[in-house]
Design an enzyme around this catalytic site. Structure first.
Site, PDB file in Angstrom:
ATOM      1  N   TYR A  48      18.720  -9.420   0.316  1.00 35.86           N
ATOM      2  CA  TYR A  48      17.383  -8.841   0.248  1.00 35.86           C
ATOM      3  C   TYR A  48      17.237  -8.066  -1.056  1.00 35.86           C
ATOM      4  CZ  TYR A  48      13.269  -6.037   1.423  1.00 35.86           C
ATOM      5  OH  TYR A  48      12.037  -5.441   1.402  1.00 35.86           O
ATOM      6  N   ASP A  62       8.525   5.019  -4.542  1.00 34.19           N
ATOM      7  CA  ASP A  62       8.103   3.706  -4.043  1.00 34.19           C
ATOM      8  C   ASP A  62       6.615   3.724  -3.712  1.00 34.19           C
ATOM      9  OD1 ASP A  62       8.085   1.127  -3.045  1.00 34.19           O
ATOM     10  OD2 ASP A  62       8.910   1.707  -1.090  1.00 34.19           O
ATOM     11  N   ASP A  89      10.828  -8.214  -1.966  1.00 33.48           N
ATOM     12  CA  ASP A  89       9.700  -7.363  -1.596  1.00 33.48           C
ATOM     13  C   ASP A  89       8.589  -7.544  -2.625  1.00 33.48           C
ATOM     14  OD1 ASP A  89       7.963  -5.279  -0.997  1.00 33.48           O
ATOM     15  OD2 ASP A  89       9.499  -3.718  -1.022  1.00 33.48           O
ATOM     16  N   ASP A  91       5.520  -6.172  -2.251  1.00 32.12           N
ATOM     17  CA  ASP A  91       4.523  -5.114  -2.048  1.00 32.12           C
ATOM     18  C   ASP A  91       3.210  -5.716  -1.558  1.00 32.12           C
ATOM     19  OD1 ASP A  91       6.266  -3.074  -2.644  1.00 32.12           O
ATOM     20  OD2 ASP A  91       5.613  -2.837  -4.716  1.00 32.12           O
ATOM     21  N   HIS A 116       7.965 -11.053   1.012  1.00 32.49           N
ATOM     22  CA  HIS A 116       7.051 -10.505   2.011  1.00 32.49           C
ATOM     23  C   HIS A 116       5.929  -9.726   1.339  1.00 32.49           C
ATOM     24  CE1 HIS A 116       8.567  -6.293   1.959  1.00 32.49           C
ATOM     25  NE2 HIS A 116       9.789  -6.799   1.942  1.00 32.49           N
ATOM     26  N   GLU A 118       2.612  -7.088   2.224  1.00 39.92           N
ATOM     27  CA  GLU A 118       2.265  -6.096   3.233  1.00 39.92           C
ATOM     28  C   GLU A 118       0.764  -5.836   3.243  1.00 39.92           C
ATOM     29  OE1 GLU A 118       3.442  -1.927   1.163  1.00 39.92           O
ATOM     30  OE2 GLU A 118       4.994  -3.464   1.182  1.00 39.92           O
ATOM     31  N   CYS A 126       6.027   4.145   0.960  1.00 44.73           N
ATOM     32  CA  CYS A 126       7.189   3.662   1.687  1.00 44.73           C
ATOM     33  C   CYS A 126       6.815   3.466   3.147  1.00 44.73           C
ATOM     34  CB  CYS A 126       8.332   4.667   1.567  1.00 44.73           C
ATOM     35  SG  CYS A 126       9.729   4.322   2.653  1.00 44.73           S
ATOM     36  N   ARG A 161       4.172  -8.565   6.325  1.00 39.14           N
ATOM     37  CA  ARG A 161       4.590  -7.257   6.846  1.00 39.14           C
ATOM     38  C   ARG A 161       3.346  -6.481   7.256  1.00 39.14           C
ATOM     39  NH1 ARG A 161       7.640  -2.518   3.296  1.00 39.14           N
ATOM     40  NH2 ARG A 161       6.166  -0.885   3.878  1.00 39.14           N
ATOM     41  N   GLU A 191       6.757  -3.284  10.577  1.00 39.32           N
ATOM     42  CA  GLU A 191       7.409  -2.120   9.986  1.00 39.32           C
ATOM     43  C   GLU A 191       7.353  -0.905  10.907  1.00 39.32           C
ATOM     44  OE1 GLU A 191       9.631  -1.004   8.325  1.00 39.32           O
ATOM     45  OE2 GLU A 191       9.020  -0.770   6.227  1.00 39.32           O
ATOM     46  N   ASN A 213      13.675  -4.078  10.077  1.00 37.29           N
ATOM     47  CA  ASN A 213      14.088  -3.289   8.925  1.00 37.29           C
ATOM     48  C   ASN A 213      14.958  -2.136   9.406  1.00 37.29           C
ATOM     49  OD1 ASN A 213      14.344  -1.776   6.605  1.00 37.29           O
ATOM     50  ND2 ASN A 213      12.181  -1.220   6.454  1.00 37.29           N
TER      51      ASN A 213
END
Length: 301
Positions: A48, A62, A89, A91, A116, A118, A126, A161, A191, A213
């Site tokens: 990952y 983040d 990731d 975002d 992924h 989101e 985060c 996500r 999440e 996660n």
């Protein structure tokens, strides 16, 4: 030797195979290429690439400050040295629908196996912090549809996500997940679940695999793979674990050097030179070099 031997296409096909299999799979986060090599050599199924860990390694929070170019270069360097599938990731996709389509193609070109997206607004936070805001389910579905349309390799995994559990509740988050599957998501990433029953409800409510996660110091308890497998989870990520391990050891070690004026008491906990050379396959580079430069210069001016 000299990078991964499995092609990006082969690694993407392997990711699909893992998702279709009967066993839960673990994808620890890699903060750099040698970290990915150690993950592979330890026997994990995938790697990952965490946006949060990458931001932290750059000394940034983040909150979406890293660019697509920076993240893609980081992912390319990691994917280039491991034969495992790499899952990155993305975002919120770095923009609107067309940007998302470009994002997936940039990651394909970087040798990544899946990503992924989101449903947070920009600037994002985060996933285990309070105060997150999400876009509408319709807007997120557009992002997913754009990713699907932009994808050129059908085996590239697109995960959706949802960060809506905290603000909208579990049932609403599941409704969003169903919409994201309808839009073309191959994997659902719920999440900040509170307990195993929430993972179980998610897994039984959607027709694609789900991801857990297991980040430290977050909203979720740190469940074992056996516990997660029993409630239907297929993929487990450990996004920032290796960064936290490394930073904890570095901070403690530097303090020891500062206090004692030497690192001699730290040697036992270090990766030694022989292990480093084994990890990066130093001998194979020497063999390659010897095979190429094995000619004689006798008789040449």
């Amino acid at each position: 030797m000299l990078g991964a031997t499995a092609t990006p296409a082969e690694r993407r096909a392997k990711f699909r195979e893992l998702l279709a299999g009967d066993q839960i799979v673990q994808f620890p986060g890699a903060i750099n290429p040698i970290n990915a090599q150690i993950i592979e050599q330890t026997g994990f199924e995938g790697v990952y690439i965490s946006g949060g860990a990458f931001s932290a390694a750059m000394g940034l929070p983040d909150i979406g400050l890293t660019t697509l170019t920076e993240v893609a270069d980081h992912g390319r360097n990691i994917a280039g040295v491991t034969n495992l599938p790499t899952f990155i990731d993305a975002d919120t996709g770095w923009g609107e629908a067309m940007n998302v389509a470009r994002t997936i193609q940039v990651f394909e070109d970087a040798g990544i196996s899946g990503m992924h997206l989101e449903d947070q607004v920009n600037p994002k936070r985060c996933g285990h912090l309070d105060g997150k805001e999400v876009v509408t389910a319709a807007e997120m579905s557009k992002r997913i549809k754009a990713a699907v349309k932009g994808r050129r390799d059908e085996n590239f995994v697109i995960s959706a996500r949802t960060d809506s559990r905290a603000g909208e509740g579990l049932d609403a988050a599941i409704d969003r997940a169903k919409a994201y599957v309808d839009a073309g998501a191959d994997l659902i990433f719920p999440e900040a679940m509170r307990d195993l029953s929430e993972f179980e409800k998610f897994a039984s409510s959607v027709d694609v695999p789900i991801l857990a996660n297991m980040t430290e110091f977050g909203k979720s308890e740190l469940f074992t793979t056996e516990q997660l497998a029993n409630v239907g989870v297929k993929v487990v990520i450990y996004p920032v674990t290796t960064l936290r391990l490394a930073m904890g050891a570095i901070k403690s070690g530097l303090q020891t050097i500062r206090d004692q004026g030497t690192q001699v008491d730290l040697l036992e906990g270090m990766q030694n030179r022989a292990d480093l050379y084994d990890t990066i396959d130093y001998a194979a580079y020497n063999d390659f070099d010897a095979a190429v430069f094995n000619f004689s210069q006798e008789g040449h001016q």
